[in-house]
Design an enzyme around this catalytic site. Structure first.
Site, PDB file in Angstrom:
ATOM      1  N   LYS A 287       0.849  -1.203   0.000  1.00 32.56           N
ATOM      2  CA  LYS A 287       0.000   0.000   0.000  1.00 32.56           C
ATOM      3  C   LYS A 287       0.883   1.251   0.000  1.00 32.56           C
ATOM      4  CE  LYS A 287      -4.025  -1.719   2.562  1.00 32.56           C
ATOM      5  NZ  LYS A 287      -5.028  -1.471   1.512  1.00 32.56           N
ATOM      6  N   ARG A 361     -10.504 -11.361   2.050  1.00 36.00           N
ATOM      7  CA  ARG A 361     -11.328 -12.440   1.495  1.00 36.00           C
ATOM      8  C   ARG A 361     -10.616 -13.788   1.573  1.00 36.00           C
ATOM      9  NH1 ARG A 361     -11.583  -9.148  -4.040  1.00 36.00           N
ATOM     10  NH2 ARG A 361     -11.248  -7.515  -2.498  1.00 36.00           N
TER      11      ARG A 361
HETATM   12  N1  BES Z   1      -8.164  -3.531   4.387  1.00 34.47           N
HETATM   13  C1  BES Z   1      -8.325  -3.138   3.044  1.00 34.47           C
HETATM   14  C2  BES Z   1      -9.610  -2.356   2.786  1.00 34.47           C
HETATM   15  C3  BES Z   1      -9.714  -1.001   3.433  1.00 34.47           C
HETATM   16  C4  BES Z   1      -9.432   0.126   2.710  1.00 34.47           C
HETATM   17  C5  BES Z   1     -10.164  -0.872   4.720  1.00 34.47           C
HETATM   18  C6  BES Z   1      -9.561   1.373   3.289  1.00 34.47           C
HETATM   19  C7  BES Z   1     -10.297   0.390   5.315  1.00 34.47           C
HETATM   20  C8  BES Z   1     -10.003   1.506   4.587  1.00 34.47           C
HETATM   21  C9  BES Z   1      -8.336  -4.364   2.133  1.00 34.47           C
HETATM   22  O1  BES Z   1      -7.565  -5.423   2.560  1.00 34.47           O
HETATM   23  C10 BES Z   1      -7.799  -3.931   0.821  1.00 34.47           C
HETATM   24  O2  BES Z   1      -6.660  -3.583   0.758  1.00 34.47           O
HETATM   25  N2  BES Z   1      -8.626  -3.957  -0.219  1.00 34.47           N
HETATM   26  C11 BES Z   1      -8.237  -3.551  -1.504  1.00 34.47           C
HETATM   27  C12 BES Z   1      -8.759  -4.549  -2.488  1.00 34.47           C
HETATM   28  C13 BES Z   1      -8.203  -4.372  -3.876  1.00 34.47           C
HETATM   29  C14 BES Z   1      -6.754  -4.753  -3.902  1.00 34.47           C
HETATM   30  C15 BES Z   1      -9.006  -5.223  -4.825  1.00 34.47           C
HETATM   31  C16 BES Z   1      -8.814  -2.163  -1.761  1.00 34.47           C
HETATM   32  O3  BES Z   1      -9.949  -1.891  -1.319  1.00 34.47           O
HETATM   33  O4  BES Z   1      -8.126  -1.341  -2.328  1.00 34.47           O
HETATM   34 MN    MN Z   2      -5.568  -5.283   1.898  1.00 35.64          MN
END
Ligand code: BES
Ligand code: MN
Ligand code: ZN
Length: 501
Positions: A287, A361
């Site tokens: 990230k 997931r």
């Molecule tokens: N934990 C994150 C989602 C999230 C984002 C929670 C912002 C709280 C605030 C999750 O694991 C994630 O990174 N999801 C990705 C999925 C993508 C790679 C398909 C996302 O939402 O960007």
């Molecule tokens: Mn994630």
């Protein structure tokens, strides 16, 4: 669970407002051009102070408005606050009542005194007096919450407000009203327990910590028990998908089971499955740095499971509930899962991991397969799963997806009732093909509707039972100055269990 306030009911207080000995008397008043109802006596005793305030437009009674009166002659209260309840004639919606109650709570806390008395007039609503008291007590307990676990002794926050005595003009029995206060306060405590876990930093709140916190919760109630599986045991069960998420981390992944037995022996349990990523760096699909600290909140689903199970135990609900927490730390590293890696789930399906940041997931897939052994009546998973849900619904509403309309309806209604709201998104078949993979049974990402395809991924593992998924990425934490866990969706889940009790 930690009780932060002494809350009690004293209906005599409303009958003799002038006799209430308190540091702060908080009164609800209607919008009116003249003094009315129970305030008439106070006006007379104070020789017309209230009348004067109305004439000068200082006491208007507009919804949620508050007015401070340093000392009101003729009363035994050191200070008096008037909180507006709007027009007496109109029926108040849940949101309007909540606005009034929130003002009362704000006044109670900011008054800076240790003890307050709250006297509510009879408020016209569809929900009824018990609902009002549950909501007031929940908000009180929720708002007095402070987090200072990691502060130096001299910087510990002192919470001045300790005691609240409540009364309201109602025909309901004291027993019922007391019960309503207890329910609200317990749900508030459950939310606060979830906030405590959420707010701990990632270097403290690891999967192992979540496991010991769950065990500690279980020790407090005979009706609660806890079992923890480590990586070796999960490997034996074939949970390679869950294990792939923690592969890059020095912290051991854990699968935690918290069982509440309040029902009959054979009663099928309600299952709650929580995402417990104690820190989500994104893994190799790293990230960006800005606000990455907030990824310590990626275990809020898990925290809500712990909080809700404690509510069930505290209220002695006559049902069985099983909580499953899938916990791992998502880190990059030489042993970490890479984009393109293929892993086998406990269900037998293989997954191509195209993005290691879509890890929630992956841990849930195996937990949702594992939960089958409890023969659950319904399964609700709770996860900070996608940033996309914030694009769709913002920070006030959680996303709901389900394979069962009745279950969806009851969650929507529990969310309405507790003002911990959800909105349903579709998981129609047309979205499923977004998960097609050239190299495995399914891919872990795909398509443009991020929240929906994430749920579609989960739906591949939940075909044998009634299932709903709550995406709480936007609602489980507050942003900005109030940054911290919100305790959601403990109110919604608690209400769902209460409704089924
Ligand atoms: N934990 C994150 C989602 C999230 C984002 C929670 C912002 C709280 C605030 C999750 O694991 C994630 O990174 N999801 C990705 C999925 C993508 C790679 C398909 C996302 O939402 O960007
Ligand atoms: Mn994630
Ligand atoms: Zn995540």
């Amino acid at each position: 669970m930690k009780k932060r306030l002494a809350l009690s009911l004293n209906q005599n207080q409303s009958k003799n407002l002038e006799k209430v000995k308190t540091m702060a008397l908080i009164l609800g008043n209607y919008e009116a051009k003249s003094v009315n109802g129970s305030l008439k006596k106070l006006d007379t005793l104070s020789k017309g102070v209230l009348k004067k305030l109305i004439r000068r437009n200082e006491l208007q009674g507009k919804l949620g408005q508050s007015l401070y009166i340093a000392s009101l002659e003729g009363t035994q209260a050191e200070r008096v606050y008037m909180v507006g309840c709007g027009k007496k004639t109109s029926t108040l919606s849940k949101d309007q009542i909540t606005k009034i109650l929130s003002s009362i709570v704000r006044v109670a806390i900011s008054s800076g005194v240790s003890e307050v008395s709250v006297a509510l007039p009879s408020l016209k609503t569809k929900e009824g007096d018990e609902w009002i008291l549950t909501q007031l007590s929940r908000i009180l307990e929720h708002q007095v919450y402070t987090y200072d676990a990691k502060l130096n002794k001299k910087n510990k926050k002192v919470n001045k407000l300790k005691k609240v005595v409540i009364s309201l003009s109602s025909t309901a029995s004291d027993t019922k009203l007391r019960k309503a206060i207890k329910v609200g306060q317990t749900i508030g405590q459950g939310s606060n327990a979830a906030k405590d876990l959420a707010n701990l930093p990632g270097n403290v709140c690891t999967p192992t910590y979540l496991a010991s916190a769950s065990k500690a919760a279980a020790r407090n109630y005979n009706s609660l028990s806890c079992k923890v599986l480590g990586e070796k045991e999960m490997k034996k069960l074939g949970m390679d998908c869950l294990l792939s998420v923690g592969a890059g981390s020095a912290q051991e992944s854990k699968l935690i089971t918290l069982e509440y037995k309040g029902g009959k022996k054979g009663d099928q349990p309600y299952a709650l499955v929580g995402k417990g990523i104690t820190f989500d760096t994104g893994g190799i699909s790293l990230k960006p740095g800005a606000t990455m600290d907030e990824m310590k909140f990626d275990m809020c689903g898990a925290a809500s499971v712990v909080g809700t199970l404690q509510v069930a135990a505290e209220l002695k609900l006559p049902i069985n509930v099983v909580g499953i927490i899938a916990s791992a730390e998502n880190m990059p590293g030489s042993k970490a899962t890479k984009p393109g890696d293929v892993v086998r789930t406990m269900s037998g399906l293989t997954v191509e991991i195209l993005n290691t940041d879509a890890e929630g997931r992956l841990v849930l897939a195996d937990a949702l397969t594992y939960v089958k052994r409890f023969k659950p009546k319904t399964v609700v998973d709770i996860a900070t799963l996608t940033g996309a849900v914030i694009m769709a619904l913002g920070y006030s509403t959680s996303g709901l997806m389900s394979n069962n309309d009745n279950l969806a309806k009851s969650l929507i209604s529990a969310g309405e009732n507790s003002t911990d709201r959800v909105w349903q998104l579709p998981i129609w078949d047309i979205y499923q093909k977004d998960l097609d993979s050239n190299f495995a049974d399914i891919a872990n990402i795909g398509g443009r509707a991020g929240t929906i395809t994430a749920a579609c991924f989960l739906s591949r593992f939940t075909q044998d039972y009634k299932w709903a998924h709550l995406d709480v990425a936007g609602t489980a934490q507050y942003k900005g100055a109030a940054k911290g866990g919100s305790g959601r969706p403990v109110p919604l889940l608690s209400q769902y269990l209460i409704d089924n009790s």
